[in-house]
Design a protein around this motif. Structure first.
Motif, mmCIF file in Angstrom:
data_model
loop_
_atom_site.group_PDB
_atom_site.id
_atom_site.type_symbol
_atom_site.label_atom_id
_atom_site.label_comp_id
_atom_site.label_asym_id
_atom_site.label_seq_id
_atom_site.Cartn_x
_atom_site.Cartn_y
_atom_site.Cartn_z
ATOM 1 N N TRP A 372 0.805 -0.997 0.081
ATOM 2 C CA TRP A 372 -0.078 0.165 -0.017
ATOM 3 C C TRP A 372 0.834 1.338 0.117
ATOM 4 N N TRP A 373 0.579 2.342 -1.079
ATOM 5 C CA TRP A 373 1.173 3.569 -0.850
ATOM 6 C C TRP A 373 0.351 4.711 -1.495
ATOM 7 N N MET A 374 0.944 5.668 -1.271
ATOM 8 C CA MET A 374 0.049 6.982 -1.712
ATOM 9 C C MET A 374 1.265 7.942 -2.318
ATOM 10 N N LYS A 375 0.600 8.396 -3.723
ATOM 11 C CA LYS A 375 1.179 9.207 -4.481
ATOM 12 C C LYS A 375 2.034 10.617 -4.019
ATOM 13 N N LYS A 376 3.227 10.865 -4.179
ATOM 14 C CA LYS A 376 3.713 12.136 -3.762
ATOM 15 C C LYS A 376 2.790 13.207 -4.518
ATOM 16 N N TYR A 377 2.159 14.334 -3.546
ATOM 17 C CA TYR A 377 1.555 15.269 -4.198
ATOM 18 C C TYR A 377 2.636 16.293 -4.607
ATOM 19 N N THR A 378 2.145 16.852 -5.907
ATOM 20 C CA THR A 378 2.994 17.827 -6.378
ATOM 21 C C THR A 378 2.239 19.351 -6.965
ATOM 22 N N GLY A 379 0.990 19.144 -6.476
ATOM 23 C CA GLY A 379 -0.102 20.252 -6.947
ATOM 24 C C GLY A 379 0.260 21.641 -6.039
ATOM 25 N N ASP A 380 -0.257 22.738 -6.558
ATOM 26 C CA ASP A 380 0.101 24.148 -5.824
ATOM 27 C C ASP A 380 -1.145 24.318 -4.870
ATOM 28 N N GLU A 381 -2.159 23.947 -5.212
ATOM 29 C CA GLU A 381 -3.285 24.061 -4.169
ATOM 30 C C GLU A 381 -3.472 23.047 -3.104
ATOM 31 N N GLU A 382 -4.414 23.414 -2.184
ATOM 32 C CA GLU A 382 -4.476 22.615 -0.866
ATOM 33 C C GLU A 382 -5.067 21.353 -1.357
ATOM 34 N N GLN A 383 -4.454 20.257 -0.945
ATOM 35 C CA GLN A 383 -5.120 18.945 -1.361
ATOM 36 C C GLN A 383 -6.249 18.560 -0.244
ATOM 37 N N GLU A 384 -7.219 17.917 -0.963
ATOM 38 C CA GLU A 384 -8.293 17.479 -0.047
ATOM 39 C C GLU A 384 -8.834 16.231 -0.531
ATOM 40 N N ASP A 385 -8.439 15.557 -1.612
ATOM 41 C CA ASP A 385 -8.573 14.236 -2.059
ATOM 42 C C ASP A 385 -7.562 13.300 -2.096
ATOM 43 N N TYR A 386 -7.489 12.181 -1.575
ATOM 44 C CA TYR A 386 -6.114 11.536 -1.471
ATOM 45 C C TYR A 386 -6.624 10.113 -1.930
ATOM 46 N N THR A 387 -5.396 9.563 -2.570
ATOM 47 C CA THR A 387 -5.921 8.061 -3.112
ATOM 48 C C THR A 387 -4.665 7.199 -2.465
ATOM 49 N N VAL A 388 -5.109 6.152 -2.012
ATOM 50 C CA VAL A 388 -4.269 4.972 -1.518
ATOM 51 C C VAL A 388 -4.237 3.990 -2.624
ATOM 52 N N TYR A 389 -2.996 3.218 -2.988
ATOM 53 C CA TYR A 389 -2.743 2.184 -4.136
ATOM 54 C C TYR A 389 -2.616 1.114 -3.379
ATOM 55 N N LYS A 390 -3.059 -0.061 -3.973
ATOM 56 C CA LYS A 390 -2.836 -1.312 -3.504
ATOM 57 C C LYS A 390 -2.171 -1.994 -4.747
ATOM 58 N N SER A 391 -0.818 -2.440 -4.503
ATOM 59 C CA SER A 391 0.170 -2.990 -5.598
ATOM 60 C C SER A 391 0.537 -4.339 -5.170
ATOM 61 N N ARG A 392 1.078 -5.075 -6.348
ATOM 62 C CA ARG A 392 1.665 -6.270 -5.838
ATOM 63 C C ARG A 392 3.097 -6.464 -6.576
ATOM 64 N N LEU A 393 4.019 -7.035 -6.031
ATOM 65 C CA LEU A 393 5.236 -7.179 -6.992
ATOM 66 C C LEU A 393 5.125 -8.225 -8.040
ATOM 67 N N VAL A 394 5.336 -7.922 -9.343
ATOM 68 C CA VAL A 394 5.336 -8.832 -10.489
ATOM 69 C C VAL A 394 6.796 -8.914 -10.990
ATOM 70 N N LYS A 395 6.970 -10.390 -11.350
ATOM 71 C CA LYS A 395 8.377 -10.656 -11.750
ATOM 72 C C LYS A 395 8.314 -10.685 -13.170
ATOM 73 N N GLU A 396 9.123 -9.983 -13.613
ATOM 74 C CA GLU A 396 9.119 -9.985 -15.203
ATOM 75 C C GLU A 396 10.069 -11.058 -15.861
#
Length: 396
Positions: A372-396
């Motif tokens: 689980w992780w959250m994106k780094k926010y790079t916007g200029d305006e105040e952030q009010e919405d947040y997204t958390v991502y669920k990922s898995r490691l994939v072997k290529e």
């Protein structure tokens, strides 16, 4: 809202084992490669918080917290608000921003360890289940907010415990010297029902921390993970590139293996003569700028994920940093060279670099098979919405 780094200052059976051959961190042909694949996400909206960070999740809920306060937010897996509560001030169950991240016990209760106020267990609605005091008052505290875990709820013999460490576990008797490190236990185990607590696990024979010198506390603070399925405890000390593996199928962990890891850019310290470092001092940029440090250790499938910070290679640059005579350009260069790196230690012993997406703090939380992780926010305006991502490691 922009998210910024904030650093609050509130402040291990000895066995002899042969160290395995150096493992190499490399992208050489023939080695596996891995990538993170997002499998789900949860977006929460209309949040007014200063440092809004993901904490934990189960099949029904996702939990966040404002790390600048004690505000806890509970959402369903569709991002709908379920509950919000806080434990601030002089009230039962209070915890502060000096606490670690919330984690879950097997019943779905939230567990938090606060070095100022103690160990607490709450229902998801904020009701107190347990309100324990702190095991040991701390002399000095420090560290940046992080999504990495600093403690773990584990189950042994059908009982649940919190496995953790503190910067200071016991006070030094007399002057801070090598005798303290030779006698020190590095982990703590607390029964989540009775609060019965014990310290255990001294430094293994051959550890650099038994070389007769003294060290800054961040150098030997442990990072660890316990795998309940195999009953193995994996542990590293922050400034020692050795993975210690313990068999914990019995009452006490027994050292089974130790593997020296060749982590690119990692420099282990030799310590300091007695008297050069005061007891309880976490770090000192004047005598040890940009130290190498293992920040996180996670068992993921058959592999181990390790996140660490390297040391810049130019000793002249480090000397300038120690003296304080560092330009803005050099500071940016040193910052870039000491950025966090994440690698995968495969079951075969290979070390494979892992490229991660832009994350808040470059940190993540491993819950079972999910990262689980959250994106780094790079916007200029105040952030009010947040997204958390669920990922898995994939072997290529």
């Amino acid at each position: 809202m922009k998210i910024s780094y904030i650093i609050p200052f509130f402040a291990i059976l000895i066995f002899s084992c042969q160290t395995k051959d150096h493992q190499s961190e490399t992208n050489s042909s023939g080695l596996p490669s891995y990538r993170m694949e997002t499998v789900d996400s949860v977006t929460v909206k209309d949040i007014l918080a200063r440092i809004f960070m993901f904490q934990t999740a189960d099949e029904n809920h996702v939990v966040f917290r404002d790390r600048a306060t004690s505000d806890v937010y509970v959402f369903d897996r569709d991002g709908n608000p379920v509950d919000k509560w806080d434990k601030t001030g002089d009230i039962p169950g209070a915890f502060s921003i000096a606490s670690g991240n919330l984690t879950l016990d097997k019943a779905g209760n939230l567990v938090v360890l606060d070095v100022m106020n103690g160990l607490k267990v709450f229902k998801k609605n904020g009701d107190i289940v347990q309100n324990f005091g702190i095991y040991q008052n701390q002399w000095s505290l420090g560290g940046a907010f992080s999504l990495f875990k600093s403690y773990q709820v584990i189950e042994k013999e059908e009982k649940e415990y919190l496995l953790y460490s503190l910067d200071i576990i016991e006070e030094a008797t007399g002057d801070y010297g090598p005798e303290y490190l030779q006698a020190r236990n590095n982990l703590i185990l607390t029964d989540l029902e009775t609060e019965e607590t014990k310290t255990f696990l001294p430094f293994p024979e051959g550890s650099q921390f038994l070389n007769g010198n003294v060290f800054l506390f961040n150098d030997f603070k442990p990072v660890f993970t316990y795998d309940e399925k195999s009953q193995l405890l994996y542990l590293m000390f922050q400034n020692e590139p050795i993975l210690y593996t313990y068999d914990w199928s019995g009452e006490e962990p027994i050292l089974k293996d130790q593997t020296k890891l060749d982590l690119t850019g990692f420099v282990a310290g030799e310590g300091f003569e007695k008297g050069a470092v005061s007891f309880g001092k976490i770090s000192d940029n004047k005598i040890n700028p940009y130290p190498s440090s293992v920040l996180n250790l996670e068992k993921y499938g058959e592999n181990i994920i390790i996140t660490y910070k390297p040391t810049p290679s130019d000793k002249g640059d480090l000397a300038l940093a120690a003296s304080g005579e560092v330009s803005k350009e050099l500071k940016a260069k040193l910052y870039e060279e000491s950025k966090k790196r994440t690698v995968i230690l495969t079951q075969k012993g290979d070390i494979v670099p892992l490229s991660l997406p832009e994350m808040i703090l470059y940190d993540f939380s491993v819950l079972g098979e999910d990262i689980w992780w959250m994106k780094k926010y790079t916007g200029d305006e105040e952030q009010e919405d947040y997204t958390v991502y669920k990922s898995r490691l994939v072997k290529e």
